[in-house]
Design a protein around this motif. Structure first.
Motif, PDB file in Angstrom:
ATOM      1  N   ARG A 152       0.967  -1.150  -0.124  1.00  0.00           N
ATOM      2  CA  ARG A 152       0.033  -0.095   0.065  1.00  0.00           C
ATOM      3  C   ARG A 152       0.739   1.181  -0.025  1.00  0.00           C
ATOM      4  N   VAL A 153       0.689   1.964  -1.053  1.00  0.00           N
ATOM      5  CA  VAL A 153       1.306   3.618  -0.963  1.00  0.00           C
ATOM      6  C   VAL A 153       0.705   4.247  -0.080  1.00  0.00           C
ATOM      7  N   ALA A 154       1.547   4.844   0.872  1.00  0.00           N
ATOM      8  CA  ALA A 154       0.898   5.723   1.936  1.00  0.00           C
ATOM      9  C   ALA A 154       1.454   7.245   1.714  1.00  0.00           C
ATOM     10  N   ALA A 155       0.464   8.209   1.846  1.00  0.00           N
ATOM     11  CA  ALA A 155       0.816   9.644   1.452  1.00  0.00           C
ATOM     12  C   ALA A 155       0.130  10.487   2.536  1.00  0.00           C
ATOM     13  N   SER A 156       0.595  11.612   2.588  1.00  0.00           N
ATOM     14  CA  SER A 156      -0.363  12.728   3.484  1.00  0.00           C
ATOM     15  C   SER A 156       0.052  14.019   2.658  1.00  0.00           C
ATOM     16  N   THR A 157      -1.231  15.030   2.925  1.00  0.00           N
ATOM     17  CA  THR A 157      -0.993  16.243   2.445  1.00  0.00           C
ATOM     18  C   THR A 157      -1.887  17.351   3.293  1.00  0.00           C
ATOM     19  N   PRO A 158      -1.438  18.341   3.465  1.00  0.00           N
ATOM     20  CA  PRO A 158      -2.459  19.555   4.163  1.00  0.00           C
ATOM     21  C   PRO A 158      -3.766  19.675   3.230  1.00  0.00           C
ATOM     22  N   VAL A 159      -4.792  20.159   3.999  1.00  0.00           N
ATOM     23  CA  VAL A 159      -6.158  20.472   3.420  1.00  0.00           C
ATOM     24  C   VAL A 159      -5.578  21.594   2.138  1.00  0.00           C
ATOM     25  N   TYR A 198       0.332  13.977  -5.320  1.00  0.00           N
ATOM     26  CA  TYR A 198       0.321  12.968  -6.658  1.00  0.00           C
ATOM     27  C   TYR A 198       0.914  11.844  -5.920  1.00  0.00           C
ATOM     28  N   VAL A 199       0.258  10.517  -5.989  1.00  0.00           N
ATOM     29  CA  VAL A 199       0.528   9.157  -5.813  1.00  0.00           C
ATOM     30  C   VAL A 199       0.774   8.390  -7.039  1.00  0.00           C
ATOM     31  N   GLY A 200       1.955   7.826  -7.210  1.00  0.00           N
ATOM     32  CA  GLY A 200       2.238   6.731  -8.071  1.00  0.00           C
ATOM     33  C   GLY A 200       1.497   5.362  -7.609  1.00  0.00           C
ATOM     34  N   VAL A 258       6.957   8.468  -9.785  1.00  0.00           N
ATOM     35  CA  VAL A 258       6.489   9.365  -8.927  1.00  0.00           C
ATOM     36  C   VAL A 258       6.308   8.466  -7.638  1.00  0.00           C
ATOM     37  N   GLY A 259       6.799   8.785  -6.591  1.00  0.00           N
ATOM     38  CA  GLY A 259       6.355   7.676  -5.350  1.00  0.00           C
ATOM     39  C   GLY A 259       5.398   8.604  -4.798  1.00  0.00           C
ATOM     40  N   VAL A 260       5.608   9.636  -4.147  1.00  0.00           N
ATOM     41  CA  VAL A 260       4.576  10.548  -3.596  1.00  0.00           C
ATOM     42  C   VAL A 260       5.246  11.943  -3.646  1.00  0.00           C
ATOM     43  N   THR A 261       4.369  13.135  -4.141  1.00  0.00           N
ATOM     44  CA  THR A 261       4.812  14.337  -4.352  1.00  0.00           C
ATOM     45  C   THR A 261       3.722  15.335  -4.485  1.00  0.00           C
ATOM     46  N   SER A 262       4.238  16.451  -4.124  1.00  0.00           N
ATOM     47  CA  SER A 262       3.252  17.691  -4.472  1.00  0.00           C
ATOM     48  C   SER A 262       3.724  18.166  -5.681  1.00  0.00           C
ATOM     49  N   GLU A 263       4.765  18.018  -6.170  1.00  0.00           N
ATOM     50  CA  GLU A 263       5.377  18.737  -7.625  1.00  0.00           C
ATOM     51  C   GLU A 263       5.722  17.526  -8.397  1.00  0.00           C
ATOM     52  N   PRO A 264       4.918  16.936  -9.139  1.00  0.00           N
ATOM     53  CA  PRO A 264       5.173  15.955 -10.364  1.00  0.00           C
ATOM     54  C   PRO A 264       5.997  16.247 -11.324  1.00  0.00           C
ATOM     55  N   ASP A 265       6.041  17.763 -11.707  1.00  0.00           N
ATOM     56  CA  ASP A 265       6.950  18.024 -12.724  1.00  0.00           C
ATOM     57  C   ASP A 265       8.377  17.973 -12.584  1.00  0.00           C
TER      58      ASP A 265
END
Length: 182
Positions: free
Chosen positions: A59-66, A71-73, A112-119
């Motif tokens: 399972r890929v785990a990620a977190s982000t603020p409201v 971006y989750v690969g 992309v694993g987990v990121t807020s900047e996929p570029d």
């Protein structure tokens, strides 16, 4: 001289074992239709049963603020992926404790694993309908919410065509995203 033409040379004078028996035309038609049905069934089965796409239980785990998308690969066509998929669409199934937006993208030439900047990781980020996916590409889910909560995402379902074959199959990994309050 008289000659007897009462059928000495006709079919009536031949013993049963020497007579040519003709097959009934309906029997030939039935056999031809049965053969055609077998061929059509075999072609149909092969066309709709390509090899399964790779899946994982990790399972890929990620977190982000409201309000901040993450971006989750979830499905990587790695270097060993020797197929070319003409993607018709991606279905995403998720359960969430809050309203959430999940948008699938295709990350070309990156991972992309987990990121807020996929570029930073993708040479190009495109939609997932009507695109071709090859080795080095990855399906990435953009997840965002306006309230804190948890999103549990199942493996994606990919509708695709691979040469003469087509299918809709599960692919990749499940994911869980935690939306944090600010």
């Amino acid at each position: 001289m008289t000659s007897d033409t009462s059928g000495a040379h006709g079919d009536d004078a031949l013993p049963d074992r020497l007579r040519v028996r003709r097959r009934s035309p309906w029997l030939v038609r039935v056999a031809a239709l049965a053969g055609l049905a077998v061929v059509a069934t075999t072609v149909g089965y092969v066309a709709t049963h390509p090899d399964d796409l790779p899946t994982s239980d990790a399972r890929v785990a990620a977190s982000t603020p409201v309000g901040q998308p993450v971006y989750v690969g979830v499905f990587q066509a790695d270097a060993g992926f020797d197929r070319t998929l003409e993607v018709r669409g991606i279905k995403v199934f998720a359960e969430s404790t809050v309203p959430v937006t999940i948008t699938p993208h295709l990350c070309r030439g990156g991972s992309v694993g987990v990121t807020s900047e996929p570029d930073l990781f993708c040479s190009e980020l495109v939609g997932t309908e009507g695109v071709t996916m090859t080795a080095g590409d990855e399906v990435v889910l953009e997840v965002s919410a306006e309230q804190p909560g948890t999103v549990s995402i199942e493996r994606i379902r990919v509708a695709y065509r691979d040469g003469l074959q087509w299918a809709t199959q599960f692919a990749g990994s499940p994911a869980v995203v935690t939306i944090l309050s600010r």
